[in-house]
Design a protein around this motif. Sequence first.
Motif, PDB file in Angstrom:
ATOM      1  N   ASP A 122      35.253  66.937  50.193  1.00  0.00           N
ATOM      2  CA  ASP A 122      34.828  66.008  49.151  1.00  0.00           C
ATOM      3  C   ASP A 122      35.787  64.816  49.131  1.00  0.00           C
ATOM      4  O   ASP A 122      37.010  64.986  49.205  1.00  0.00           O
ATOM      5  CB  ASP A 122      34.873  66.680  47.770  1.00  0.00           C
ATOM      6  N   ILE A 123      35.202  63.634  49.016  1.00  0.00           N
ATOM      7  CA  ILE A 123      35.987  62.391  49.032  1.00  0.00           C
ATOM      8  C   ILE A 123      35.881  61.704  47.668  1.00  0.00           C
ATOM      9  O   ILE A 123      34.774  61.497  47.165  1.00  0.00           O
ATOM     10  CB  ILE A 123      35.421  61.428  50.102  1.00  0.00           C
ATOM     11  N   GLY A 124      37.024  61.360  47.086  1.00  0.00           N
ATOM     12  CA  GLY A 124      37.027  60.547  45.875  1.00  0.00           C
ATOM     13  C   GLY A 124      37.246  59.081  46.246  1.00  0.00           C
ATOM     14  O   GLY A 124      37.900  58.790  47.246  1.00  0.00           O
ATOM     15  N   ILE A 125      36.697  58.195  45.451  1.00  0.00           N
ATOM     16  CA  ILE A 125      36.857  56.752  45.718  1.00  0.00           C
ATOM     17  C   ILE A 125      37.385  56.036  44.479  1.00  0.00           C
ATOM     18  O   ILE A 125      36.891  56.262  43.363  1.00  0.00           O
ATOM     19  CB  ILE A 125      35.514  56.084  46.081  1.00  0.00           C
ATOM     20  N   TYR A 126      38.377  55.221  44.711  1.00  0.00           N
ATOM     21  CA  TYR A 126      38.851  54.277  43.697  1.00  0.00           C
ATOM     22  C   TYR A 126      38.628  52.863  44.222  1.00  0.00           C
ATOM     23  O   TYR A 126      38.622  52.637  45.438  1.00  0.00           O
ATOM     24  CB  TYR A 126      40.341  54.468  43.430  1.00  0.00           C
ATOM     25  N   GLY A 127      38.464  51.904  43.313  1.00  0.00           N
ATOM     26  CA  GLY A 127      38.291  50.521  43.749  1.00  0.00           C
ATOM     27  C   GLY A 127      38.851  49.545  42.726  1.00  0.00           C
ATOM     28  O   GLY A 127      39.080  49.889  41.552  1.00  0.00           O
ATOM     29  N   ILE A 128      39.072  48.339  43.197  1.00  0.00           N
ATOM     30  CA  ILE A 128      39.527  47.262  42.324  1.00  0.00           C
ATOM     31  C   ILE A 128      38.883  45.968  42.822  1.00  0.00           C
ATOM     32  O   ILE A 128      38.773  45.761  44.032  1.00  0.00           O
ATOM     33  CB  ILE A 128      41.074  47.174  42.314  1.00  0.00           C
ATOM     34  N   VAL A 129      38.417  45.138  41.904  1.00  0.00           N
ATOM     35  CA  VAL A 129      37.797  43.873  42.319  1.00  0.00           C
ATOM     36  C   VAL A 129      38.655  42.708  41.824  1.00  0.00           C
ATOM     37  O   VAL A 129      39.415  42.837  40.857  1.00  0.00           O
ATOM     38  CB  VAL A 129      36.341  43.753  41.821  1.00  0.00           C
ATOM     39  N   LYS A 130      38.505  41.582  42.523  1.00  0.00           N
ATOM     40  CA  LYS A 130      39.436  40.469  42.325  1.00  0.00           C
ATOM     41  C   LYS A 130      39.437  39.975  40.879  1.00  0.00           C
ATOM     42  O   LYS A 130      40.485  39.680  40.321  1.00  0.00           O
ATOM     43  CB  LYS A 130      39.072  39.336  43.281  1.00  0.00           C
ATOM     44  N   GLU A 131      38.274  39.869  40.287  1.00  0.00           N
ATOM     45  CA  GLU A 131      38.229  39.273  38.945  1.00  0.00           C
ATOM     46  C   GLU A 131      39.016  40.116  37.941  1.00  0.00           C
ATOM     47  O   GLU A 131      39.714  39.582  37.080  1.00  0.00           O
ATOM     48  CB  GLU A 131      36.786  39.086  38.469  1.00  0.00           C
ATOM     49  N   GLU A 132      38.924  41.434  38.046  1.00  0.00           N
ATOM     50  CA  GLU A 132      39.676  42.256  37.099  1.00  0.00           C
ATOM     51  C   GLU A 132      41.158  42.275  37.455  1.00  0.00           C
ATOM     52  O   GLU A 132      42.027  42.343  36.587  1.00  0.00           O
ATOM     53  CB  GLU A 132      39.104  43.677  37.020  1.00  0.00           C
TER      54      GLU A 132
ATOM     55  N   GLU B 253      54.423  51.204  45.098  1.00  0.00           N
ATOM     56  CA  GLU B 253      55.033  49.869  45.228  1.00  0.00           C
ATOM     57  C   GLU B 253      54.438  49.116  46.427  1.00  0.00           C
ATOM     58  O   GLU B 253      54.094  47.931  46.326  1.00  0.00           O
ATOM     59  CB  GLU B 253      56.548  50.042  45.393  1.00  0.00           C
ATOM     60  N   ALA B 254      54.286  49.824  47.540  1.00  0.00           N
ATOM     61  CA  ALA B 254      53.720  49.192  48.742  1.00  0.00           C
ATOM     62  C   ALA B 254      52.248  48.837  48.515  1.00  0.00           C
ATOM     63  O   ALA B 254      51.795  47.748  48.893  1.00  0.00           O
ATOM     64  CB  ALA B 254      53.867  50.130  49.937  1.00  0.00           C
ATOM     65  N   ALA B 255      51.508  49.734  47.882  1.00  0.00           N
ATOM     66  CA  ALA B 255      50.077  49.480  47.671  1.00  0.00           C
ATOM     67  C   ALA B 255      49.868  48.283  46.746  1.00  0.00           C
ATOM     68  O   ALA B 255      48.936  47.491  46.944  1.00  0.00           O
ATOM     69  CB  ALA B 255      49.404  50.727  47.107  1.00  0.00           C
ATOM     70  N   GLY B 256      50.753  48.122  45.772  1.00  0.00           N
ATOM     71  CA  GLY B 256      50.642  46.956  44.889  1.00  0.00           C
ATOM     72  C   GLY B 256      50.762  45.660  45.679  1.00  0.00           C
ATOM     73  O   GLY B 256      50.022  44.690  45.449  1.00  0.00           O
ATOM     74  N   ALA B 257      51.695  45.642  46.642  1.00  0.00           N
ATOM     75  CA  ALA B 257      51.882  44.435  47.456  1.00  0.00           C
ATOM     76  C   ALA B 257      50.690  44.203  48.379  1.00  0.00           C
ATOM     77  O   ALA B 257      50.287  43.054  48.624  1.00  0.00           O
ATOM     78  CB  ALA B 257      53.163  44.564  48.283  1.00  0.00           C
ATOM     79  N   ILE B 258      50.122  45.274  48.893  1.00  0.00           N
ATOM     80  CA  ILE B 258      48.972  45.127  49.801  1.00  0.00           C
ATOM     81  C   ILE B 258      47.743  44.630  49.029  1.00  0.00           C
ATOM     82  O   ILE B 258      46.961  43.805  49.532  1.00  0.00           O
ATOM     83  CB  ILE B 258      48.658  46.480  50.488  1.00  0.00           C
ATOM     84  N   ILE B 259      47.579  45.115  47.827  1.00  0.00           N
ATOM     85  CA  ILE B 259      46.441  44.651  47.012  1.00  0.00           C
ATOM     86  C   ILE B 259      46.594  43.150  46.719  1.00  0.00           C
ATOM     87  O   ILE B 259      45.643  42.370  46.831  1.00  0.00           O
ATOM     88  CB  ILE B 259      46.334  45.490  45.725  1.00  0.00           C
ATOM     89  N   ALA B 260      47.810  42.739  46.372  1.00  0.00           N
ATOM     90  CA  ALA B 260      48.049  41.311  46.113  1.00  0.00           C
ATOM     91  C   ALA B 260      47.763  40.482  47.366  1.00  0.00           C
ATOM     92  O   ALA B 260      47.137  39.415  47.302  1.00  0.00           O
ATOM     93  CB  ALA B 260      49.491  41.109  45.651  1.00  0.00           C
ATOM     94  N   TYR B 261      48.199  40.977  48.507  1.00  0.00           N
ATOM     95  CA  TYR B 261      47.964  40.269  49.774  1.00  0.00           C
ATOM     96  C   TYR B 261      46.465  40.258  50.118  1.00  0.00           C
ATOM     97  O   TYR B 261      45.930  39.247  50.592  1.00  0.00           O
ATOM     98  CB  TYR B 261      48.769  40.955  50.874  1.00  0.00           C
ATOM     99  N   GLY B 262      45.787  41.354  49.858  1.00  0.00           N
ATOM    100  CA  GLY B 262      44.356  41.430  50.157  1.00  0.00           C
ATOM    101  C   GLY B 262      43.560  40.402  49.360  1.00  0.00           C
ATOM    102  O   GLY B 262      42.711  39.688  49.906  1.00  0.00           O
ATOM    103  N   PHE B 263      43.865  40.291  48.087  1.00  0.00           N
ATOM    104  CA  PHE B 263      43.141  39.323  47.249  1.00  0.00           C
ATOM    105  C   PHE B 263      43.640  37.894  47.475  1.00  0.00           C
ATOM    106  O   PHE B 263      42.873  36.935  47.370  1.00  0.00           O
ATOM    107  CB  PHE B 263      43.282  39.684  45.772  1.00  0.00           C
ATOM    108  N   GLY B 264      44.938  37.770  47.792  1.00  0.00           N
ATOM    109  CA  GLY B 264      45.507  36.440  47.986  1.00  0.00           C
ATOM    110  C   GLY B 264      45.333  35.968  49.424  1.00  0.00           C
ATOM    111  O   GLY B 264      44.351  35.307  49.763  1.00  0.00           O
ATOM    112  N   GLY B 265      46.254  36.379  50.291  1.00  0.00           N
ATOM    113  CA  GLY B 265      46.273  35.902  51.674  1.00  0.00           C
ATOM    114  C   GLY B 265      44.982  36.155  52.433  1.00  0.00           C
ATOM    115  O   GLY B 265      44.543  35.327  53.231  1.00  0.00           O
TER     116      GLY B 265
END
Length: 197
Positions: A169-179, A113-125
């Motif tokens: 070993d490090i795993g990486i996930y990502g999300i870009v604004k357009e998607e 729930e917190a990460a969803g809000a941070i992602i929205a803030y990262g792309f928005g604010g």
Amino acid sequence: MTRQPTLATERLLLRPMTLTDAPEVQRLAGDYDVAANALDIPYPYPDGVAGSWIAGHEEGFVLGEMVVFAVTPADDDLLIGAIGLMNIDRRHRRGELGYWIGKPYWNRGYATEAAGAIIAYGFGGLGLNRIYAMYFTRNPASARVMQKCGMAYEGCLRRHVQKWGFFEDIGIYGIVKEEYLAGSAGRDHRSRRTKTA
Ligand SMILES: CC(C)(COP(=O)(O)OP(=O)(O)OC[C@H]1O[C@@H](n2cnc3c(N)ncnc32)[C@H](O)[C@@H]1OP(=O)(O)O)[C@@H](O)C(=O)NCCC(=O)NCCS
């Protein structure tokens, strides 16, 4: 100067930390199972470290390098975790999502729930174009949080870091604004170019 906002979700408030949060940070982040899964959390957690960390948040925000929030229940100001964007890179408009939740509060959906809000803030604010997150591959709960936030798995960096004397070993996930804006996050991460705004 823009001040760091407080973000509200259904059950949580994400607010700037204050020095009064230091004892709870030390107690919760100082739990072995939290420290063992986060690259930079020491164990045992020394006195004074939480305060120094919190004292650096405002400057990091002003410089545009990072933003850290206390995670609290919506109806109680007590800190239950921390979340934020680190390594913010203005040139490439990207940032690294990082978080921990105190062990007594695990598996209630709070990190997601917190990460969803941070992602929205990262792309928005913050105007970012890409948000990524890294986890030890031995920590599937963190990978699950990233999946549930719509992030796409991007790969594994083998033995990329050292934690307490072991190469990890490090795993990486990502999300870009357009998607993210198209609501197609996590479904397709074929490489492509996007025009800068
Ligand atoms: C990773 C962490 C933040 C998750 O916080 P949380 O609030 O419990 O996360 P959520 O409840 O939103 O989601 C956890 C998910 O992981 C799953 N999970 C938990 N333990 C798991 C395990 N051993 N294997 C696979 N999945 C697991 C849960 O079932 C849940 O998924 P679901 O909703 O599909 O059932 C928390 O465990 C933590 O702080 N760990 C220590 C520090 C850390 O790992 N930080 C991240 C560094 S990258």
